[in-house]
Design a protein around this motif. Sequence first.
Motif, PDB file in Angstrom:
ATOM      1  N   LEU A   1      -9.038  34.137 113.843  1.00 31.07           N
ATOM      2  CA  LEU A   1     -10.463  34.292 114.118  1.00 31.07           C
ATOM      3  C   LEU A   1     -11.332  33.898 112.938  1.00 31.07           C
ATOM      4  O   LEU A   1     -12.469  33.460 113.113  1.00 31.07           O
ATOM      5  N   ILE A   2     -10.785  34.014 111.744  1.00 32.01           N
ATOM      6  CA  ILE A   2     -11.541  33.639 110.551  1.00 32.01           C
ATOM      7  C   ILE A   2     -11.533  32.124 110.338  1.00 32.01           C
ATOM      8  O   ILE A   2     -12.560  31.510 110.019  1.00 32.01           O
TER       9      ILE A   2
ATOM     10  N   THR B   1     -16.521  40.396 117.140  1.00 32.46           N
ATOM     11  CA  THR B   1     -17.231  40.295 115.857  1.00 32.46           C
ATOM     12  C   THR B   1     -16.992  38.931 115.205  1.00 32.46           C
ATOM     13  O   THR B   1     -17.894  38.380 114.569  1.00 32.46           O
ATOM     14  N   ALA B   2     -15.785  38.377 115.392  1.00 33.69           N
ATOM     15  CA  ALA B   2     -15.508  37.042 114.845  1.00 33.69           C
ATOM     16  C   ALA B   2     -16.371  35.988 115.519  1.00 33.69           C
ATOM     17  O   ALA B   2     -16.769  35.000 114.883  1.00 33.69           O
ATOM     18  N   ALA B   3     -16.677  36.167 116.802  1.00 31.12           N
ATOM     19  CA  ALA B   3     -17.553  35.229 117.499  1.00 31.12           C
ATOM     20  C   ALA B   3     -18.953  35.247 116.887  1.00 31.12           C
ATOM     21  O   ALA B   3     -19.595  34.197 116.737  1.00 31.12           O
TER      22      ALA B   3
ATOM     23  N   GLY C   1      -7.499  29.583 122.490  1.00 30.01           N
ATOM     24  CA  GLY C   1      -8.205  28.793 123.490  1.00 30.01           C
ATOM     25  C   GLY C   1      -9.625  29.259 123.694  1.00 30.01           C
ATOM     26  O   GLY C   1     -10.552  28.445 123.806  1.00 30.01           O
ATOM     27  N   VAL C   2      -9.825  30.582 123.747  1.00 31.71           N
ATOM     28  CA  VAL C   2     -11.163  31.136 123.919  1.00 31.71           C
ATOM     29  C   VAL C   2     -12.025  30.842 122.689  1.00 31.71           C
ATOM     30  O   VAL C   2     -13.187  30.443 122.803  1.00 31.71           O
ATOM     31  N   SER C   3     -11.452  31.036 121.499  1.00 35.59           N
ATOM     32  CA  SER C   3     -12.231  30.881 120.268  1.00 35.59           C
ATOM     33  C   SER C   3     -12.552  29.424 119.963  1.00 35.59           C
ATOM     34  O   SER C   3     -13.627  29.119 119.445  1.00 35.59           O
ATOM     35  N   ALA C   4     -11.611  28.512 120.285  1.00 37.00           N
ATOM     36  CA  ALA C   4     -11.803  27.098 119.945  1.00 37.00           C
ATOM     37  C   ALA C   4     -12.264  26.270 121.124  1.00 37.00           C
ATOM     38  O   ALA C   4     -12.430  25.052 120.984  1.00 37.00           O
TER      39      ALA C   4
ATOM     40  N   ILE D   1     -10.444  29.534 112.543  1.00 35.14           N
ATOM     41  CA  ILE D   1     -10.700  28.613 113.657  1.00 35.14           C
ATOM     42  C   ILE D   1     -12.081  27.964 113.561  1.00 35.14           C
ATOM     43  O   ILE D   1     -12.205  26.744 113.697  1.00 35.14           O
ATOM     44  N   PRO D   2     -13.165  28.730 113.334  1.00 36.93           N
ATOM     45  CA  PRO D   2     -14.494  28.083 113.280  1.00 36.93           C
ATOM     46  C   PRO D   2     -14.634  27.059 112.169  1.00 36.93           C
ATOM     47  O   PRO D   2     -15.496  26.173 112.244  1.00 36.93           O
ATOM     48  N   ILE D   3     -13.814  27.162 111.126  1.00 34.97           N
ATOM     49  CA  ILE D   3     -13.911  26.239 109.998  1.00 34.97           C
ATOM     50  C   ILE D   3     -13.001  25.028 110.182  1.00 34.97           C
ATOM     51  O   ILE D   3     -13.418  23.880 110.003  1.00 34.97           O
ATOM     52  N   LEU D   4     -11.739  25.271 110.561  1.00 33.25           N
ATOM     53  CA  LEU D   4     -10.745  24.194 110.582  1.00 33.25           C
ATOM     54  C   LEU D   4     -10.778  23.344 111.845  1.00 33.25           C
ATOM     55  O   LEU D   4     -10.518  22.143 111.792  1.00 33.25           O
ATOM     56  N   VAL D   5     -11.070  23.956 112.999  1.00 33.59           N
ATOM     57  CA  VAL D   5     -11.022  23.204 114.256  1.00 33.59           C
ATOM     58  C   VAL D   5     -12.048  22.055 114.282  1.00 33.59           C
ATOM     59  O   VAL D   5     -11.698  20.924 114.670  1.00 33.59           O
ATOM     60  N   PRO D   6     -13.314  22.283 113.887  1.00 27.48           N
ATOM     61  CA  PRO D   6     -14.257  21.143 113.877  1.00 27.48           C
ATOM     62  C   PRO D   6     -13.821  20.021 112.932  1.00 27.48           C
ATOM     63  O   PRO D   6     -14.017  18.836 113.241  1.00 27.48           O
TER      64      PRO D   6
END
Length: 428
Positions: free
Chosen positions: A338-339, A285-287, A161-164, A341-346
Amino acid sequence: MTAAMAEILIVWFAALLLGLPLFASIGLAAFAFVVINGMPVDIVPQKIAQAANSFLILAAPLFILMGNIMNSAGITDRIFTFARACVGWLRGGLCHANILASVIFAGMSGSAVADAGGVGSLEIKAMRQEGYDPETAAAITAASATIGPIIPPSLPMVIYGVSADVSIGGLFLAGVIPGLLMALALSAMVTVVATRRAMPRHPFEGVKALAVAYRRAHWALMTPVILFGGMMSGIMTPTEAAAVASVYALFLGLVVYRDFDLRQLPRIIIDTVETTGIVLALVMTAAALAWCLSISRIPQTLGPLIIEAVGDPLVFLFVVNLLLLLVGCVMEALAAMLILIPILVPIAGQFGIDPLQFGLIFVLNLMIGTITPPVGVVLFVTARIANIRFEAMSRAIVPWMLPLAAVLLAATFWPPLTTWLPALVLTR
Protein backbone atom coordinates in the motif's frame (compact mmCIF):
# COMPACT_ATOMS: atom_id res chain seq x y z
CA MET A 1 7.61 17.84 -4.74
CA THR A 2 10.50 17.63 -2.25
CA ALA A 3 8.60 19.71 0.32
CA ALA A 4 5.45 17.60 -0.06
CA MET A 5 7.41 14.36 0.32
CA ALA A 6 9.18 15.75 3.39
CA GLU A 7 5.89 16.79 5.01
CA ILE A 8 4.39 13.33 4.53
CA LEU A 9 7.49 11.42 5.68
CA ILE A 10 8.13 13.56 8.77
CA VAL A 11 4.58 13.20 10.11
CA TRP A 12 4.40 9.55 9.14
CA PHE A 13 7.61 8.47 10.86
CA ALA A 14 6.97 10.71 13.87
CA ALA A 15 3.62 8.94 14.36
CA LEU A 16 5.28 5.53 14.07
CA LEU A 17 7.94 6.51 16.63
CA LEU A 18 5.15 7.57 19.00
CA GLY A 19 3.78 4.02 18.77
CA LEU A 20 0.67 4.68 16.67
CA PRO A 21 -0.60 1.75 14.56
CA LEU A 22 0.47 1.79 10.92
CA PHE A 23 -2.99 2.66 9.58
CA ALA A 24 -3.27 5.56 12.06
CA SER A 25 0.16 6.92 11.13
CA ILE A 26 -0.71 6.75 7.42
CA GLY A 27 -4.01 8.54 8.00
CA LEU A 28 -2.35 11.18 10.17
CA ALA A 29 0.23 11.86 7.44
CA ALA A 30 -2.60 12.41 4.95
CA PHE A 31 -4.36 14.80 7.34
CA ALA A 32 -1.12 16.71 7.96
CA PHE A 33 -0.55 17.08 4.22
CA VAL A 34 -3.95 18.65 3.53
CA VAL A 35 -3.73 20.95 6.58
CA ILE A 36 -0.23 22.18 5.75
CA ASN A 37 -1.26 22.85 2.16
CA GLY A 38 -4.45 24.71 3.15
CA MET A 39 -6.92 22.16 1.82
CA PRO A 40 -10.25 21.28 3.51
CA VAL A 41 -9.66 18.54 6.09
CA ASP A 42 -12.85 16.71 5.11
CA ILE A 43 -11.10 15.58 1.90
CA VAL A 44 -9.30 12.80 3.81
CA PRO A 45 -12.45 11.15 5.24
CA GLN A 46 -14.01 11.38 1.77
CA LYS A 47 -11.05 9.57 0.18
CA ILE A 48 -11.11 6.94 2.94
CA ALA A 49 -14.84 6.34 2.37
CA GLN A 50 -14.36 6.16 -1.40
CA ALA A 51 -11.72 3.44 -0.96
CA ALA A 52 -14.14 1.34 1.09
CA ASN A 53 -16.95 1.82 -1.44
CA SER A 54 -15.59 -0.84 -3.79
CA PHE A 55 -17.30 -4.01 -4.99
CA LEU A 56 -13.94 -5.59 -5.83
CA ILE A 57 -12.54 -5.12 -2.35
CA LEU A 58 -15.42 -7.19 -0.94
CA ALA A 59 -13.50 -10.20 -2.27
CA ALA A 60 -10.92 -9.75 0.50
CA PRO A 61 -13.15 -10.57 3.53
CA LEU A 62 -14.89 -13.35 1.56
CA PHE A 63 -11.59 -15.07 0.70
CA ILE A 64 -10.52 -14.72 4.34
CA LEU A 65 -13.82 -16.27 5.46
CA MET A 66 -13.44 -19.16 3.01
CA GLY A 67 -9.92 -19.94 4.25
CA ASN A 68 -11.06 -19.88 7.88
CA ILE A 69 -13.93 -22.26 7.15
CA MET A 70 -11.63 -24.61 5.22
CA ASN A 71 -9.22 -24.77 8.15
CA SER A 72 -12.04 -25.53 10.60
CA ALA A 73 -13.89 -28.12 8.51
CA GLY A 74 -11.23 -30.85 8.37
CA ILE A 75 -10.62 -30.17 4.68
CA THR A 76 -6.88 -29.57 5.07
CA ASP A 77 -6.37 -33.10 6.44
CA ARG A 78 -8.00 -34.64 3.35
CA ILE A 79 -5.86 -32.51 1.04
CA PHE A 80 -2.61 -33.52 2.73
CA THR A 81 -3.59 -37.21 2.76
CA PHE A 82 -4.28 -37.05 -0.98
CA ALA A 83 -0.97 -35.25 -1.64
CA ARG A 84 0.91 -37.89 0.36
CA ALA A 85 -0.75 -40.68 -1.61
CA CYS A 86 0.33 -39.00 -4.87
CA VAL A 87 4.02 -38.34 -4.15
CA GLY A 88 4.82 -39.99 -0.81
CA TRP A 89 6.65 -42.84 -2.58
CA LEU A 90 9.39 -40.48 -3.81
CA ARG A 91 12.62 -39.99 -1.88
CA GLY A 92 11.76 -37.33 0.68
CA GLY A 93 8.11 -38.06 -0.08
CA LEU A 94 6.59 -35.99 2.71
CA CYS A 95 8.58 -32.95 1.52
CA HIS A 96 7.07 -33.38 -1.96
CA ALA A 97 3.62 -33.94 -0.39
CA ASN A 98 4.09 -30.76 1.61
CA ILE A 99 4.67 -28.78 -1.60
CA LEU A 100 1.82 -30.45 -3.51
CA ALA A 101 -0.61 -29.82 -0.65
CA SER A 102 0.38 -26.15 -0.67
CA VAL A 103 -0.34 -25.95 -4.40
CA ILE A 104 -3.79 -27.45 -3.87
CA PHE A 105 -4.54 -25.31 -0.82
CA ALA A 106 -3.33 -22.24 -2.75
CA GLY A 107 -6.39 -22.63 -4.93
CA MET A 108 -8.57 -22.20 -1.86
CA SER A 109 -7.05 -19.85 0.70
CA GLY A 110 -5.02 -17.26 -1.23
CA SER A 111 -2.93 -16.53 1.85
CA ALA A 112 0.57 -17.65 2.86
CA VAL A 113 -0.23 -17.36 6.57
CA ALA A 114 -3.43 -19.41 6.15
CA ASP A 115 -1.45 -22.10 4.31
CA ALA A 116 1.30 -22.20 6.94
CA GLY A 117 -1.13 -22.18 9.85
CA GLY A 118 -3.69 -24.55 8.32
CA VAL A 119 -2.30 -27.42 6.28
CA GLY A 120 1.20 -26.50 7.53
CA SER A 121 0.47 -27.72 11.04
CA LEU A 122 -0.50 -31.15 9.67
CA GLU A 123 2.56 -31.26 7.42
CA ILE A 124 5.06 -30.43 10.16
CA LYS A 125 3.50 -32.94 12.56
CA ALA A 126 3.57 -35.73 9.95
CA MET A 127 7.15 -34.96 8.93
CA ARG A 128 8.41 -34.98 12.51
CA GLN A 129 6.71 -38.33 13.11
CA GLU A 130 8.56 -39.68 10.06
CA GLY A 131 11.91 -38.61 11.55
CA TYR A 132 12.52 -35.36 9.67
CA ASP A 133 14.31 -32.76 11.75
CA PRO A 134 11.97 -29.94 12.80
CA GLU A 135 14.03 -27.24 11.07
CA THR A 136 13.75 -28.94 7.66
CA ALA A 137 10.03 -29.61 8.14
CA ALA A 138 9.35 -26.00 9.13
CA ALA A 139 11.56 -24.52 6.37
CA ILE A 140 9.89 -26.50 3.56
CA THR A 141 6.46 -25.65 4.97
CA ALA A 142 7.30 -21.94 5.08
CA ALA A 143 8.80 -21.91 1.58
CA SER A 144 5.87 -23.78 0.02
CA ALA A 145 3.37 -21.50 1.82
CA THR A 146 4.56 -18.60 -0.37
CA ILE A 147 2.87 -20.34 -3.32
CA GLY A 148 -0.54 -19.60 -1.72
CA PRO A 149 -0.82 -15.94 -2.80
CA ILE A 150 0.65 -16.59 -6.27
CA ILE A 151 -1.71 -19.31 -7.52
CA PRO A 152 -5.25 -17.88 -7.60
CA PRO A 153 -7.23 -16.90 -5.67
CA SER A 154 -4.90 -14.45 -3.99
CA LEU A 155 -5.69 -11.90 -1.30
CA PRO A 156 -2.54 -9.80 -2.02
CA MET A 157 -3.43 -9.71 -5.71
CA VAL A 158 -6.94 -8.49 -4.88
CA ILE A 159 -5.42 -5.68 -2.82
CA TYR A 160 -2.87 -4.94 -5.56
CA GLY A 161 -5.54 -4.91 -8.27
CA VAL A 162 -7.76 -2.53 -6.32
CA SER A 163 -4.88 -0.22 -5.36
CA ALA A 164 -3.20 -0.15 -8.79
CA ASP A 165 -6.40 -0.34 -10.88
CA VAL A 166 -5.28 -3.55 -12.60
CA SER A 167 -7.54 -6.43 -13.67
CA ILE A 168 -7.81 -8.88 -10.78
CA GLY A 169 -8.77 -11.69 -13.16
CA GLY A 170 -5.68 -10.89 -15.24
CA LEU A 171 -3.48 -10.93 -12.13
CA PHE A 172 -4.91 -14.28 -11.10
CA LEU A 173 -4.07 -15.73 -14.53
CA ALA A 174 -0.59 -14.17 -14.43
CA GLY A 175 0.15 -16.08 -11.23
CA VAL A 176 -0.72 -19.59 -12.45
CA ILE A 177 2.47 -20.48 -14.34
CA PRO A 178 4.92 -18.82 -11.88
CA GLY A 179 3.12 -20.51 -8.98
CA LEU A 180 3.46 -23.94 -10.57
CA LEU A 181 7.10 -23.20 -11.38
CA MET A 182 7.70 -22.33 -7.72
CA ALA A 183 6.37 -25.76 -6.77
CA LEU A 184 8.51 -27.51 -9.39
CA ALA A 185 11.62 -25.57 -8.32
CA LEU A 186 11.08 -26.46 -4.66
CA SER A 187 10.48 -30.11 -5.57
CA ALA A 188 13.72 -30.15 -7.60
CA MET A 189 15.52 -28.78 -4.53
CA VAL A 190 13.90 -31.49 -2.39
CA THR A 191 15.11 -34.17 -4.82
CA VAL A 192 18.70 -32.97 -4.50
CA VAL A 193 18.59 -32.60 -0.71
CA ALA A 194 16.68 -35.87 -0.16
CA THR A 195 19.25 -37.84 -2.14
CA ARG A 196 22.16 -36.28 -0.29
CA ARG A 197 20.59 -36.80 3.15
CA ALA A 198 19.00 -40.19 2.35
CA MET A 199 15.57 -38.99 3.40
CA PRO A 200 12.87 -41.65 3.91
CA ARG A 201 10.59 -42.93 1.18
CA HIS A 202 7.63 -45.31 1.19
CA PRO A 203 6.62 -47.92 -1.36
CA PHE A 204 3.78 -46.90 -3.64
CA GLU A 205 0.59 -48.08 -1.96
CA GLY A 206 -1.15 -48.77 -5.24
CA VAL A 207 -3.78 -47.20 -7.44
CA LYS A 208 -6.54 -48.33 -5.09
CA ALA A 209 -5.10 -46.38 -2.14
CA LEU A 210 -4.66 -43.34 -4.38
CA ALA A 211 -8.27 -43.64 -5.55
CA VAL A 212 -9.50 -43.85 -1.94
CA ALA A 213 -7.50 -40.73 -0.99
CA TYR A 214 -8.90 -38.92 -4.01
CA ARG A 215 -12.49 -39.86 -3.17
CA ARG A 216 -12.04 -38.52 0.37
CA ALA A 217 -10.72 -35.22 -1.00
CA HIS A 218 -12.72 -34.99 -4.23
CA TRP A 219 -15.21 -32.30 -3.21
CA ALA A 220 -12.49 -30.23 -1.55
CA LEU A 221 -10.41 -30.45 -4.74
CA MET A 222 -13.35 -29.03 -6.67
CA THR A 223 -13.04 -25.70 -4.83
CA PRO A 224 -10.32 -24.28 -7.12
CA VAL A 225 -12.25 -25.56 -10.14
CA ILE A 226 -15.39 -23.68 -9.04
CA LEU A 227 -13.43 -20.54 -8.19
CA PHE A 228 -11.20 -20.37 -11.23
CA GLY A 229 -13.70 -21.81 -13.69
CA GLY A 230 -16.39 -19.38 -12.59
CA MET A 231 -14.12 -16.35 -12.95
CA MET A 232 -12.47 -17.32 -16.22
CA SER A 233 -15.74 -18.33 -17.89
CA GLY A 234 -17.18 -14.90 -17.10
CA ILE A 235 -20.00 -16.37 -15.02
CA MET A 236 -18.68 -14.76 -11.83
CA THR A 237 -16.57 -11.77 -10.87
CA PRO A 238 -13.76 -12.37 -8.33
CA THR A 239 -16.02 -11.03 -5.57
CA GLU A 240 -18.93 -13.28 -6.56
CA ALA A 241 -16.57 -16.25 -6.87
CA ALA A 242 -15.29 -15.60 -3.34
CA ALA A 243 -18.88 -15.53 -2.03
CA VAL A 244 -19.77 -18.76 -3.83
CA ALA A 245 -16.61 -20.45 -2.58
CA SER A 246 -17.35 -19.43 1.03
CA VAL A 247 -20.83 -20.95 0.81
CA TYR A 248 -19.36 -24.05 -0.86
CA ALA A 249 -16.79 -24.46 1.95
CA LEU A 250 -19.58 -24.21 4.51
CA PHE A 251 -21.61 -26.78 2.54
CA LEU A 252 -18.65 -29.18 2.52
CA GLY A 253 -18.11 -28.87 6.24
CA LEU A 254 -21.77 -29.19 7.23
CA VAL A 255 -23.27 -31.56 4.64
CA VAL A 256 -20.60 -33.47 2.74
CA TYR A 257 -17.87 -34.15 5.31
CA ARG A 258 -19.85 -33.26 8.45
CA ASP A 259 -16.67 -32.28 10.29
CA PHE A 260 -17.85 -28.73 10.91
CA ASP A 261 -19.82 -27.69 13.97
CA LEU A 262 -22.12 -24.70 13.55
CA ARG A 263 -21.07 -23.56 17.01
CA GLN A 264 -17.67 -22.74 15.45
CA LEU A 265 -19.23 -20.26 13.02
CA PRO A 266 -19.48 -17.25 15.37
CA ARG A 267 -15.81 -17.59 16.25
CA ILE A 268 -14.86 -17.91 12.58
CA ILE A 269 -16.89 -14.82 11.68
CA ILE A 270 -15.27 -12.83 14.48
CA ASP A 271 -11.79 -13.92 13.33
CA THR A 272 -12.69 -12.94 9.77
CA VAL A 273 -13.98 -9.53 10.86
CA GLU A 274 -10.84 -8.89 12.92
CA THR A 275 -8.54 -9.76 10.03
CA THR A 276 -10.68 -7.83 7.55
CA GLY A 277 -10.68 -4.80 9.83
CA ILE A 278 -6.89 -4.70 9.84
CA VAL A 279 -6.70 -5.12 6.06
CA LEU A 280 -9.37 -2.55 5.21
CA ALA A 281 -8.07 0.03 7.66
CA LEU A 282 -4.73 -0.09 5.88
CA VAL A 283 -6.28 -0.07 2.41
CA MET A 284 -8.55 2.92 3.14
CA THR A 285 -5.95 5.13 4.81
CA ALA A 286 -3.38 4.18 2.16
CA ALA A 287 -5.84 5.31 -0.52
CA ALA A 288 -6.02 8.74 1.13
CA LEU A 289 -2.23 8.95 1.29
CA ALA A 290 -1.97 7.82 -2.36
CA TRP A 291 -4.27 10.71 -3.29
CA CYS A 292 -1.94 13.10 -1.45
CA LEU A 293 1.05 11.70 -3.36
CA SER A 294 -0.84 12.08 -6.63
CA ILE A 295 -1.91 15.67 -5.90
CA SER A 296 1.69 16.60 -5.08
CA ARG A 297 2.76 14.93 -8.35
CA ILE A 298 5.47 12.91 -6.60
CA PRO A 299 5.17 9.84 -8.90
CA GLN A 300 4.99 12.04 -12.00
CA THR A 301 8.10 13.94 -10.90
CA LEU A 302 10.08 10.89 -9.79
CA GLY A 303 9.24 8.96 -12.97
CA PRO A 304 11.33 11.00 -15.46
CA LEU A 305 14.18 11.25 -12.95
CA ILE A 306 14.32 7.49 -12.45
CA ILE A 307 13.91 6.82 -16.19
CA GLU A 308 16.81 9.14 -16.91
CA ALA A 309 18.96 7.61 -14.14
CA VAL A 310 18.14 3.96 -14.91
CA GLY A 311 17.41 4.14 -18.62
CA ASP A 312 16.39 0.51 -19.19
CA PRO A 313 13.20 -1.32 -18.09
CA LEU A 314 15.13 -4.48 -17.11
CA VAL A 315 17.50 -2.47 -14.94
CA PHE A 316 14.48 -0.78 -13.34
CA LEU A 317 12.88 -4.17 -12.61
CA PHE A 318 16.13 -5.43 -11.12
CA VAL A 319 16.31 -2.36 -8.85
CA VAL A 320 12.64 -2.83 -7.88
CA ASN A 321 13.37 -6.47 -6.99
CA LEU A 322 16.21 -5.43 -4.70
CA LEU A 323 14.08 -2.68 -3.14
CA LEU A 324 11.08 -4.95 -2.51
CA LEU A 325 13.21 -7.78 -1.13
CA LEU A 326 14.86 -5.31 1.24
CA VAL A 327 11.52 -3.78 2.25
CA GLY A 328 10.07 -7.26 2.75
CA CYS A 329 12.78 -7.96 5.33
CA VAL A 330 11.60 -5.15 7.58
CA MET A 331 7.93 -4.52 6.74
CA GLU A 332 4.75 -6.59 6.56
CA ALA A 333 3.78 -7.36 2.96
CA LEU A 334 0.39 -5.64 2.86
CA ALA A 335 1.74 -2.43 4.37
CA ALA A 336 4.64 -2.40 1.91
CA MET A 337 2.23 -2.87 -1.01
CA LEU A 338 0.00 0.00 0.00
CA ILE A 339 2.93 2.33 0.56
CA LEU A 340 4.91 1.56 -2.60
CA ILE A 341 2.18 0.91 -5.19
CA PRO A 342 1.30 4.62 -5.70
CA ILE A 343 4.98 5.41 -6.29
CA LEU A 344 6.30 2.45 -8.30
CA VAL A 345 3.32 1.49 -10.49
CA PRO A 346 3.15 4.83 -12.41
CA ILE A 347 6.92 4.67 -13.02
CA ALA A 348 6.63 1.10 -14.32
CA GLY A 349 3.91 2.33 -16.67
CA GLN A 350 6.22 5.03 -18.01
CA PHE A 351 8.80 2.33 -18.74
CA GLY A 352 6.16 0.42 -20.71
CA ILE A 353 6.25 -2.60 -18.38
CA ASP A 354 3.16 -4.80 -18.60
CA PRO A 355 0.99 -4.11 -15.51
CA LEU A 356 0.28 -7.83 -15.01
CA GLN A 357 3.97 -8.71 -15.07
CA PHE A 358 4.79 -5.89 -12.67
CA GLY A 359 1.96 -6.91 -10.35
CA LEU A 360 3.16 -10.52 -10.21
CA ILE A 361 6.76 -9.41 -9.58
CA PHE A 362 5.55 -7.03 -6.87
CA VAL A 363 3.54 -9.69 -5.04
CA LEU A 364 6.14 -12.46 -5.44
CA ASN A 365 8.88 -10.25 -4.00
CA LEU A 366 6.82 -9.48 -0.93
CA MET A 367 5.79 -13.12 -0.49
CA ILE A 368 9.47 -14.05 -0.37
CA GLY A 369 9.69 -11.29 2.25
CA THR A 370 7.23 -13.22 4.43
CA ILE A 371 9.91 -15.91 4.91
CA THR A 372 12.78 -13.45 5.33
CA PRO A 373 13.93 -12.38 8.82
CA PRO A 374 13.55 -10.26 10.87
CA VAL A 375 9.84 -9.57 10.13
CA GLY A 376 8.90 -12.68 8.14
CA VAL A 377 5.42 -13.44 9.47
CA VAL A 378 5.33 -16.93 7.91
CA LEU A 379 8.64 -17.71 9.62
CA PHE A 380 7.13 -16.83 12.99
CA VAL A 381 4.06 -19.01 12.32
CA THR A 382 6.02 -22.08 11.22
CA ALA A 383 8.63 -21.69 13.96
CA ARG A 384 5.85 -21.64 16.54
CA ILE A 385 4.13 -24.70 15.04
CA ALA A 386 7.43 -26.64 14.88
CA ASN A 387 8.38 -25.43 18.37
CA ILE A 388 11.83 -24.24 17.31
CA ARG A 389 13.68 -21.01 17.95
CA PHE A 390 13.25 -18.22 15.41
CA GLU A 391 17.01 -18.01 14.92
CA ALA A 392 17.15 -21.69 13.93
CA MET A 393 14.20 -21.17 11.60
CA SER A 394 15.95 -18.20 9.97
CA ARG A 395 19.03 -20.30 9.20
CA ALA A 396 17.04 -23.28 7.91
CA ILE A 397 15.00 -21.26 5.42
CA VAL A 398 17.98 -19.81 3.49
CA PRO A 399 18.57 -22.71 1.02
CA TRP A 400 14.85 -22.93 0.24
CA MET A 401 14.73 -19.30 -0.82
CA LEU A 402 17.02 -20.02 -3.78
CA PRO A 403 14.40 -21.84 -5.94
CA LEU A 404 11.92 -19.04 -5.25
CA ALA A 405 14.49 -16.42 -6.23
CA ALA A 406 15.14 -18.32 -9.48
CA VAL A 407 11.44 -18.14 -10.40
CA LEU A 408 11.39 -14.44 -9.51
CA LEU A 409 14.30 -13.78 -11.87
CA ALA A 410 12.61 -15.79 -14.62
CA ALA A 411 9.39 -13.76 -14.23
CA THR A 412 11.45 -10.54 -14.26
CA PHE A 413 13.48 -11.18 -17.39
CA TRP A 414 10.96 -13.21 -19.44
CA PRO A 415 7.59 -11.38 -19.53
CA PRO A 416 5.65 -14.18 -21.36
CA LEU A 417 5.92 -16.22 -18.17
CA THR A 418 3.30 -13.90 -16.68
CA THR A 419 1.59 -12.41 -19.73
CA TRP A 420 1.03 -15.41 -22.03
CA LEU A 421 -1.85 -17.04 -20.14
CA PRO A 422 -3.81 -13.80 -19.51
CA ALA A 423 -3.42 -12.88 -23.18
CA LEU A 424 -4.60 -16.35 -24.23
CA VAL A 425 -7.70 -16.41 -21.99
CA LEU A 426 -8.77 -12.76 -21.77
CA THR A 427 -8.56 -12.01 -25.49
CA ARG A 428 -10.91 -14.82 -26.49
